[in-house]
Design a protein around this motif. Structure first.
Motif, mmCIF file in Angstrom:
data_model
loop_
_atom_site.group_PDB
_atom_site.id
_atom_site.type_symbol
_atom_site.label_atom_id
_atom_site.label_comp_id
_atom_site.label_asym_id
_atom_site.label_seq_id
_atom_site.Cartn_x
_atom_site.Cartn_y
_atom_site.Cartn_z
ATOM 1 N N VAL A 5 0.822 -1.202 0.000
ATOM 2 C CA VAL A 5 0.000 0.000 0.000
ATOM 3 C C VAL A 5 0.864 1.263 0.000
ATOM 4 O O VAL A 5 1.881 1.334 0.691
ATOM 5 C CB VAL A 5 -0.918 0.020 1.251
ATOM 6 C CG1 VAL A 5 -1.640 1.349 1.396
ATOM 7 C CG2 VAL A 5 -1.923 -1.113 1.181
ATOM 8 N N ILE A 6 0.416 2.251 -0.767
ATOM 9 C CA ILE A 6 0.952 3.604 -0.697
ATOM 10 C C ILE A 6 -0.149 4.457 -0.072
ATOM 11 O O ILE A 6 -1.286 4.468 -0.552
ATOM 12 C CB ILE A 6 1.333 4.149 -2.088
ATOM 13 C CG1 ILE A 6 2.530 3.359 -2.648
ATOM 14 C CG2 ILE A 6 1.653 5.644 -2.009
ATOM 15 C CD1 ILE A 6 2.936 3.749 -4.056
ATOM 16 N N CYS A 8 -1.402 8.232 1.082
ATOM 17 C CA CYS A 8 -1.236 9.676 0.915
ATOM 18 C C CYS A 8 -2.035 10.378 2.008
ATOM 19 O O CYS A 8 -3.180 10.003 2.281
ATOM 20 C CB CYS A 8 -1.747 10.125 -0.453
ATOM 21 S SG CYS A 8 -0.826 9.400 -1.826
ATOM 22 N N GLN A 20 -3.011 10.859 -5.521
ATOM 23 C CA GLN A 20 -3.412 9.476 -5.803
ATOM 24 C C GLN A 20 -3.553 9.219 -7.292
ATOM 25 O O GLN A 20 -3.156 8.173 -7.782
ATOM 26 C CB GLN A 20 -4.723 9.149 -5.095
ATOM 27 C CG GLN A 20 -4.517 8.858 -3.628
ATOM 28 C CD GLN A 20 -5.717 8.150 -3.058
ATOM 29 O OE1 GLN A 20 -6.797 8.710 -3.000
ATOM 30 N NE2 GLN A 20 -5.525 6.915 -2.648
ATOM 31 N N ILE A 23 0.052 9.085 -8.843
ATOM 32 C CA ILE A 23 0.793 7.891 -8.419
ATOM 33 C C ILE A 23 0.175 6.631 -9.019
ATOM 34 O O ILE A 23 0.877 5.780 -9.566
ATOM 35 C CB ILE A 23 0.855 7.805 -6.876
ATOM 36 C CG1 ILE A 23 1.672 8.985 -6.322
ATOM 37 C CG2 ILE A 23 1.466 6.475 -6.430
ATOM 38 C CD1 ILE A 23 1.584 9.157 -4.811
ATOM 39 N N SER A 24 -1.144 6.518 -8.952
ATOM 40 C CA SER A 24 -1.790 5.304 -9.476
ATOM 41 C C SER A 24 -1.699 5.225 -10.999
ATOM 42 O O SER A 24 -1.583 4.138 -11.564
ATOM 43 C CB SER A 24 -3.246 5.199 -9.018
ATOM 44 O OG SER A 24 -4.010 6.256 -9.532
ATOM 45 N N TYR A 33 -3.887 1.801 -3.015
ATOM 46 C CA TYR A 33 -3.737 3.205 -2.660
ATOM 47 C C TYR A 33 -4.755 3.568 -1.593
ATOM 48 O O TYR A 33 -5.927 3.262 -1.724
ATOM 49 C CB TYR A 33 -3.908 4.094 -3.896
ATOM 50 C CG TYR A 33 -2.970 3.674 -5.005
ATOM 51 C CD1 TYR A 33 -1.648 4.113 -5.013
ATOM 52 C CD2 TYR A 33 -3.378 2.794 -5.998
ATOM 53 C CE1 TYR A 33 -0.758 3.693 -6.007
ATOM 54 C CE2 TYR A 33 -2.502 2.369 -6.990
ATOM 55 C CZ TYR A 33 -1.193 2.824 -6.982
ATOM 56 O OH TYR A 33 -0.321 2.389 -7.957
ATOM 57 N N GLU A 34 -4.271 4.212 -0.540
ATOM 58 C CA GLU A 34 -5.139 4.672 0.535
ATOM 59 C C GLU A 34 -4.917 6.167 0.708
ATOM 60 O O GLU A 34 -3.842 6.690 0.370
ATOM 61 C CB GLU A 34 -4.794 3.962 1.852
ATOM 62 C CG GLU A 34 -5.130 2.480 1.883
ATOM 63 C CD GLU A 34 -6.613 2.209 2.061
ATOM 64 O OE1 GLU A 34 -7.363 3.113 2.478
ATOM 65 O OE2 GLU A 34 -7.017 1.067 1.790
ATOM 66 N N ALA A 35 -5.915 6.835 1.256
ATOM 67 C CA ALA A 35 -5.810 8.272 1.493
ATOM 68 C C ALA A 35 -6.392 8.606 2.861
ATOM 69 O O ALA A 35 -7.338 7.964 3.316
ATOM 70 C CB ALA A 35 -6.559 9.038 0.409
#
Length: 131
Positions: A5-6, A8, A20, A23-24, A33-35
């Motif tokens: 996971v990345i 932000c 996001q 990057i994605s 991807y999480e925010a």
């Protein structure tokens, strides 16, 4: 394959969406991807992912956020979770905060707002040792 996971973190939704998206677009399905809109929310997400055995490989965090500044957040992350690469995103972090995060949170690097997408992707690739 282990999920990676990345995360932000920024209190401005527009910035989060932009991060996001960029990057994605570049890394596609190599990562999840999480925010989070705050350091507190991000710590909750990290706790949940950690409990599920999901590997958080990178955090890109804003510095100037209400309640918990980015350097403070990244120091807490460093104390609680091993092996996460940390990048600070800022339009106005003072040098002292950057140095503190470097010393106490093993900060990988700092990106200044407004950033250029190619610089963002380049520092992420280097930080994660991706070709």
């Amino acid at each position: 394959m282990t999920e990676a996971v990345i995360l932000c973190v920024d209190d401005e939704v527009m910035i989060l969406d932009s991060l996001q998206e960029q990057i994605s677009r570049h890394f596609g399905d190599r990562f999840l991807y999480e925010a989070a809109e705050s350091g507190e929310e991000a710590l909750e997400i990290l706790e949940e992912l950690n409990e599920e055995g999901i590997n958080i490989v990178l955090i890109v965090s804003d510095w100037l956020m209400p309640e918990m500044r980015g350097d403070e957040f990244l120091i807490r992350v460093h104390q609680q979770f091993n092996g996460i690469t940390k990048i600070l995103l800022t339009g106005q972090a003072d040098q002292e905060a950057i140095e503190r995060a470097t010393q106490e949170a093993n900060l990988y690097g700092c990106i200044y707002k407004p950033w250029r997408e190619e610089n963002l992707i380049e520092i992420i690739k280097k930080s994660l040792k991706l070709a």
